[in-house]
Design a protein around this motif. Structure first.
Motif, mmCIF file in Angstrom:
data_model
loop_
_atom_site.group_PDB
_atom_site.id
_atom_site.type_symbol
_atom_site.label_atom_id
_atom_site.label_comp_id
_atom_site.label_asym_id
_atom_site.label_seq_id
_atom_site.Cartn_x
_atom_site.Cartn_y
_atom_site.Cartn_z
ATOM 1 N N TYR A 86 42.874 112.531 24.067
ATOM 2 C CA TYR A 86 43.129 111.673 25.148
ATOM 3 C C TYR A 86 41.506 111.566 25.667
ATOM 4 N N TRP A 87 41.557 110.751 27.135
ATOM 5 C CA TRP A 87 40.020 111.381 27.393
ATOM 6 C C TRP A 87 40.657 109.746 28.047
ATOM 7 N N ALA A 88 40.122 109.952 29.909
ATOM 8 C CA ALA A 88 40.500 109.358 30.866
ATOM 9 C C ALA A 88 38.665 109.449 31.621
ATOM 10 N N ASN A 89 38.659 108.476 32.183
ATOM 11 C CA ASN A 89 37.203 108.570 33.785
ATOM 12 C C ASN A 89 37.774 107.748 34.566
ATOM 13 N N LEU A 90 37.499 107.793 36.126
ATOM 14 C CA LEU A 90 37.537 107.428 37.099
ATOM 15 C C LEU A 90 38.076 105.983 37.032
ATOM 16 N N TRP A 91 38.389 105.782 36.315
ATOM 17 C CA TRP A 91 39.029 104.321 36.516
ATOM 18 C C TRP A 91 39.827 103.593 35.332
ATOM 19 N N LYS A 92 41.143 104.342 34.514
ATOM 20 C CA LYS A 92 41.744 104.327 33.274
ATOM 21 C C LYS A 92 41.836 105.700 32.766
ATOM 22 N N THR A 93 42.508 105.431 31.901
ATOM 23 C CA THR A 93 43.040 106.979 30.961
ATOM 24 C C THR A 93 43.497 106.554 29.411
#
Length: 228
Positions: A45-52
């Motif tokens: 699992y990974w994520a940023n400021l706009w999506k996961t």
């Protein structure tokens, strides 16, 4: 000359930092799921400021954009605003730096260019502080959840984007400080007014005056009869 070299170094350092800060916005890995205590890992699992997103063992990724901006957690909204502000400030700082550097032909007099260069340094420092604050706020949320024994949901570790953001913020701050110190170098540079034409003419006048004096002085003149 030293001031011009320091301004060029400051510009290169600041622009490099601004590029690194800008590259963190589209970067995917702001946080990555931890494998601590996991024997078999079937998905990441990974994520940023706009999506996961989630990546399975076959390498296929499925991403989901955040559905609503107002429904987001407060720290994500704050990080978005800080990073966008950092990129915007870095853009304006680069424009001010181009006008304030001595090696450019725009910006007015040297005194005005020194003030513009100092303003560019302040803007770059603010850009670096915004990026540093945004990345640190996001990292603080990750580490708080990771070390919380009562947090039972998926835990994450720091992603590559955070380290890139910290590096870019540091470069922006360093470059901005060098720009700010360049105004003191300009003030310490002595100014000499050299009037070359006047000095040359005066020396020629003195030389010709002395020659005329030697020519018209009868006591220094001798003809051939004086040796007879």
């Amino acid at each position: 000359m030293a001031s011009t070299a320091s301004e060029i170094i400051a510009f290169m350092v600041s622009i490099s930092g601004w590029v690194l800060v800008s590259s963190t916005l589209p970067t995917d890995y702001w946080k990555v799921s931890t494998i601590d205590g996991t024997v078999i890992t079937t998905a990441t699992y990974w994520a940023n400021l706009w999506k996961t997103c989630v990546t399975d063992s076959t390498g296929v990724s499925n991403c989901k954009d955040f559905p609503s901006m107002l429904a987001l957690d407060g720290y994500i909204q704050a990080c978005r605003g800080l990073m966008i502000a950092a990129v915007s400030l870095g853009f304006f700082g680069s424009i001010f730096a181009l006008f304030g550097m001595k090696c450019t032909k725009v910006g007015g007099s040297d005194k005005a260019k020194a003030k513009i260069a100092c303003l560019a340094g302040i803007v770059f420092i603010l850009s670096g502080l915004c990026s540093m604050t945004g990345c640190s706020l996001y990292a603080n949320k990750i580490t708080t959840e990771f070390f919380d024994p009562l947090f039972v949901e998926q835990k994450y570790e720091l992603g590559a984007a955070l380290f890139i953001g910290w590096a870019g913020a540091s470069l922006c701050i360093i470059g901005g400080i060098i720009f700010c110190f360049s105004i003191s170098d300009n003030n310490k540079t002595p100014r000499y007014a050299y009037n070359g034409a006047t000095s040359v003419m005066s020396s020629r006048t003195k030389y010709h005056g002395g020659e005329d004096f030697k020519t018209t002085n009868p006591s220094k003149q001798f003809d051939k009869n004086a040796y007879v």
